[in-house]
Design a protein around this motif. Structure first.
Motif, PDB file in Angstrom:
ATOM      1  N   GLN A 225       0.827  -1.214   0.000  1.00 45.16           N
ATOM      2  CA  GLN A 225       0.000   0.000   0.000  1.00 45.16           C
ATOM      3  C   GLN A 225       0.858   1.259   0.000  1.00 45.16           C
ATOM      4  O   GLN A 225       0.638   2.176  -0.810  1.00 45.16           O
ATOM      5  N   GLY A 228       2.836   1.688  -3.212  1.00 42.15           N
ATOM      6  CA  GLY A 228       1.934   2.140  -4.271  1.00 42.15           C
ATOM      7  C   GLY A 228       1.664   3.631  -4.183  1.00 42.15           C
ATOM      8  O   GLY A 228       1.659   4.334  -5.209  1.00 42.15           O
ATOM      9  N   GLU A 229       1.440   4.139  -2.972  1.00 41.88           N
ATOM     10  CA  GLU A 229       1.224   5.583  -2.790  1.00 41.88           C
ATOM     11  C   GLU A 229       2.450   6.371  -3.234  1.00 41.88           C
ATOM     12  O   GLU A 229       2.342   7.418  -3.882  1.00 41.88           O
ATOM     13  N   TYR A 230       3.614   5.862  -2.869  1.00 39.94           N
ATOM     14  CA  TYR A 230       4.861   6.546  -3.225  1.00 39.94           C
ATOM     15  C   TYR A 230       5.069   6.549  -4.740  1.00 39.94           C
ATOM     16  O   TYR A 230       5.456   7.570  -5.321  1.00 39.94           O
ATOM     17  N   GLU A 231       4.777   5.432  -5.405  1.00 43.03           N
ATOM     18  CA  GLU A 231       4.922   5.365  -6.866  1.00 43.03           C
ATOM     19  C   GLU A 231       3.968   6.340  -7.554  1.00 43.03           C
ATOM     20  O   GLU A 231       4.345   6.995  -8.538  1.00 43.03           O
ATOM     21  N   ARG A 232       2.743   6.456  -7.052  1.00 50.02           N
ATOM     22  CA  ARG A 232       1.796   7.410  -7.648  1.00 50.02           C
ATOM     23  C   ARG A 232       2.279   8.840  -7.455  1.00 50.02           C
ATOM     24  O   ARG A 232       2.150   9.680  -8.356  1.00 50.02           O
ATOM     25  N   PHE A 233       2.869   9.117  -6.307  1.00 49.61           N
ATOM     26  CA  PHE A 233       3.444  10.442  -6.064  1.00 49.61           C
ATOM     27  C   PHE A 233       4.566  10.734  -7.056  1.00 49.61           C
ATOM     28  O   PHE A 233       4.629  11.824  -7.639  1.00 49.61           O
ATOM     29  N   ASP A 235       5.001   9.423 -10.009  1.00 51.57           N
ATOM     30  CA  ASP A 235       4.409   9.591 -11.342  1.00 51.57           C
ATOM     31  C   ASP A 235       3.869  11.011 -11.513  1.00 51.57           C
ATOM     32  O   ASP A 235       4.052  11.639 -12.571  1.00 51.57           O
ATOM     33  N   GLN A 236       3.217  11.528 -10.468  1.00 51.69           N
ATOM     34  CA  GLN A 236       2.673  12.881 -10.547  1.00 51.69           C
ATOM     35  C   GLN A 236       3.781  13.923 -10.624  1.00 51.69           C
ATOM     36  O   GLN A 236       3.684  14.899 -11.374  1.00 51.69           O
ATOM     37  N   GLU A 237       4.848  13.692  -9.846  1.00 51.47           N
ATOM     38  CA  GLU A 237       5.981  14.612  -9.875  1.00 51.47           C
ATOM     39  C   GLU A 237       6.639  14.635 -11.256  1.00 51.47           C
ATOM     40  O   GLU A 237       6.966  15.697 -11.780  1.00 51.47           O
TER      41      GLU A 237
END
Length: 247
Positions: A225, A228-233, A235-237
């Motif tokens: 979990q 996954g949050e870190y990877e989405r961050f 990607d946004q960066e």
């Protein structure tokens, strides 16, 4: 960690490296993730009492990390990214032997010479170092040196092992060997692991993860979990930077 804050001297005022981190890490294997400069290694070093807390406390298996460093050293071992910094004896065998000689039996006595020798040979074999036992530590490759660093730490039977980027200098083969020693059957149940890493595949293999961002605790929970949050961050960066937006 209870309201842990770590600072470093700066021009005019101290720089805050970690700020008000409160978390209890009870899983067998915990990953610490985050960007460069986020405070991951500072967190690990504060737990190991290698950097002082400006405020707050760290307790490791009932031991106050700052107030009783001697007791902490008996239960905690640390593996660094650069293993060459850890070997202090001339040869591989002597480096492992140094740790074993510091152990005590159940009655608090030093181990007999034959028991020391037996434990050293068993540890060398477990970490695939038998053929390198009489080699100078300075002659080892990065992978061999990292195996030695882990061997010298684990033979001391610590309750907690902190590994700070242990695979960053390794090739694919030695990454697998180190990962197995720390996360696989070889290490499971023998010690609690805190793994500081940029390798999100290894992080995902842990039981839980903490994400440190700008010196603060951003997330803590099941490894899949939090990763996954870190990877989405990330990607946004990346998408923002690609579009020319300032970070």
């Amino acid at each position: 960690m209870d309201h842990l804050t770590v600072t470093a001297p700066g021009a005019g005022q101290d720089a805050v490296l970690l700020e008000d981190v409160t978390v209890t890490l009870s899983a067998a294997r915990t990953a610490v993730i985050g960007e460069n400069g986020s405070g991951k290694s500072t967190l690990a070093r504060a737990i190991a009492a290698l950097v002082p807390a400006a405020s707050g406390t760290v307790t490791v298996h009932g031991v106050d990390a700052e107030q009783d460093v001697k007791a902490l050293r008996r239960i905690l071992g640390m593996v660094f990214a650069n293993p060459a910094a850890q070997s202090i004896m001339p040869t591989v065998r002597e480096d492992v032997e140094l740790t074993v000689k510091a152990l005590r039996d159940d009655a608090g006595r030093k181990l007999a010479k034959d028991e020391v020798a037996g434990r050293v040979e068993a540890a060398l074999a477990e970490h695939r170092l038998t053929e390198l036992a009489d080699r100078p530590c300075l002659s080892l490759s990065s992978g061999q040196a990292q195996r030695l660093a882990m061997c010298s730490v684990m033979v001391g039977q610590p309750q907690v092992v902190i590994a700070d980027e242990p695979t960053s200098l390794l090739d694919g083969r030695h990454r697998r060997i180190v990962a197995d020693r720390l996360l696989g059957g070889a290490g499971r149940g023998r010690f609690q692991l805190l793994l500081v890493t940029h390798d999100l595949e290894l992080a995902r293999d842990c039981d839980e993860a903490v994400w440190i961002h700008d010196g603060r605790l951003r997330a803590h929970g099941p490894a899949a979990q939090v990763v996954g949050e870190y990877e989405r961050f990330l990607d946004q960066e990346f998408a923002g930077e690609a579009a020319g937006q300032p970070r």
